[in-house]
Design a protein around this motif. Structure first.
Motif, short mmCIF file in Angstrom:
data_model
loop_
_atom_site.label_atom_id
_atom_site.label_comp_id
_atom_site.label_asym_id
_atom_site.label_seq_id
_atom_site.Cartn_x
_atom_site.Cartn_y
_atom_site.Cartn_z
N UNK A 71 33.96 -10.38 -3.18
CA UNK A 71 33.85 -11.19 -4.40
C UNK A 71 32.39 -11.56 -4.69
N UNK A 72 31.56 -11.63 -3.67
CA UNK A 72 30.19 -12.08 -3.84
C UNK A 72 29.19 -10.93 -4.08
N UNK A 73 29.44 -9.78 -3.48
CA UNK A 73 28.50 -8.66 -3.62
C UNK A 73 28.33 -8.19 -5.07
N UNK A 74 29.40 -8.11 -5.89
CA UNK A 74 29.19 -7.70 -7.28
C UNK A 74 28.26 -8.62 -8.06
N UNK A 75 28.24 -9.90 -7.70
CA UNK A 75 27.30 -10.83 -8.34
C UNK A 75 25.86 -10.45 -8.00
N UNK A 76 25.64 -10.09 -6.74
CA UNK A 76 24.29 -9.66 -6.33
C UNK A 76 23.90 -8.37 -7.03
N UNK A 77 24.88 -7.50 -7.27
CA UNK A 77 24.60 -6.20 -7.87
C UNK A 77 24.15 -6.32 -9.32
N UNK A 78 24.45 -7.42 -9.97
CA UNK A 78 24.04 -7.60 -11.37
C UNK A 78 22.52 -7.65 -11.51
N UNK A 79 21.85 -8.10 -10.46
CA UNK A 79 20.39 -8.25 -10.51
C UNK A 79 19.67 -7.22 -9.64
N UNK A 80 20.37 -6.14 -9.28
CA UNK A 80 19.78 -5.15 -8.40
C UNK A 80 20.22 -3.74 -8.81
N UNK A 81 19.36 -2.78 -8.53
CA UNK A 81 19.74 -1.38 -8.72
C UNK A 81 20.60 -0.90 -7.54
N UNK A 82 20.28 -1.42 -6.36
CA UNK A 82 21.03 -1.07 -5.15
C UNK A 82 21.31 -2.33 -4.35
N UNK A 83 22.54 -2.47 -3.89
CA UNK A 83 22.90 -3.44 -2.87
C UNK A 83 23.30 -2.64 -1.63
N UNK A 84 22.64 -2.91 -0.52
CA UNK A 84 22.92 -2.21 0.73
C UNK A 84 23.56 -3.20 1.69
N UNK A 85 24.76 -2.88 2.17
CA UNK A 85 25.47 -3.77 3.09
C UNK A 85 25.36 -3.23 4.50
N UNK A 86 24.78 -4.05 5.39
CA UNK A 86 24.74 -3.72 6.82
C UNK A 86 25.99 -4.34 7.44
N UNK A 87 26.98 -3.49 7.73
CA UNK A 87 28.30 -3.98 8.11
C UNK A 87 28.43 -4.42 9.55
N UNK A 88 29.56 -5.07 9.86
CA UNK A 88 29.81 -5.61 11.19
C UNK A 88 30.51 -4.62 12.09
N UNK A 89 30.38 -4.76 13.40
CA UNK A 89 31.23 -4.00 14.32
C UNK A 89 32.50 -4.77 14.64
N UNK A 90 33.63 -4.11 14.51
CA UNK A 90 34.92 -4.61 15.00
C UNK A 90 35.28 -6.01 14.50
#
Length: 217
Positions: A71-90
């Motif tokens: 729900x929060x990442x699309x808000x960040x994407x409005x002001x960016x060309x790329x949003x890169x998510x460094x994901x979690x393990x397990x």
């Protein structure tokens, strides 16, 4: 575009690839935000080290290690060309949220059969996410490999017929990546003409081509 680097197996180089892809796109003049969704906070640590050393800010790093990420990442994407998510393990709930946030999922694997087996749970979560996001694109990325080694070639050949497929660009096991992680720098800042820098540039370029093809009518 939101790109998530995800694999439930730890130690496959998600943070290194996330930071260097973000840095490569920023170097090309893109507006980039990196989301540190790993509770260990390695990308945030890297950013803080960079700030302490007075290095220029290349891209924003935001800590969002929670299952509301989609729900929060699309808000960040409005002001960016790329949003890169460094994901979690397990962390299944957080992993599901990252999958639902992404336009493209990159699954880093090392050239080893053990990494392939460990990706099975990740692929099950990907298939689950595609129930809600049928157009969700995904690719394997061969990381920490010697391009000319037999096991790297065999791994690439095995994944070639896989769904998701493997990207052509590979990233080697380079000492400069460890130096970059400790110093708050990127491999290209340490040596712009290094094999590591060229590999990251090729990887970013292939992802750019893939994203254009994905959104093309």
């Amino acid at each position: 575009m939101i790109v998530a680097l995800l694999n439930q197996k730890g130690g496959v180089g998600k943070t290194t690839l996330a930071l260097h892809l973000a840095g490569e796109w920023a170097r090309r003049g893109r507006r980039v935000t990196l989301v540190d969704a790993d509770p260990q906070g390695s990308a945030l640590d890297w950013s803080q080290q960079r700030s302490r050393d007075g290095a220029p800010r290349l891209f924003g790093v935001v800590g969002l290690a929670r299952d509301t990420l989609h729900r929060e990442a699309p808000e960040l994407a409005r002001d960016a060309d790329h949003v890169v998510i460094d994901g979690p393990p397990r962390v299944a709930g957080l992993m599901r949220s990252a999958l639902l946030a992404a336009d493209l999922v990159l699954i880093p694997v090392q050239p080893s059969p053990f990494d392939g087996w460990a990706s099975a749970e990740m692929l099950a979560l990907l298939n689950e996410a595609r129930i809600y996001r049928p157009q969700l694109a995904a690719r394997f990325v061969l990381n920490r490999c010697g391009a000319r080694t037999l096991i790297a070639r065999e791994t690439a050949e095995t994944l070639a017929d896989h769904d998701p497929p493997v990207l052509s660009a590979t990233v080697g096991q380079r000492v400069v990546f460890a130096e970059a992680a400790q110093s708050g720098r990127l491999a290209g800042e340490i040596d712009d003409d290094s094999p590591a820098s060229r590999e990251i540039a090729a990887l970013a370029a292939e992802i750019d081509r893939l994203s254009i093809a994905t959104v093309a009518p």
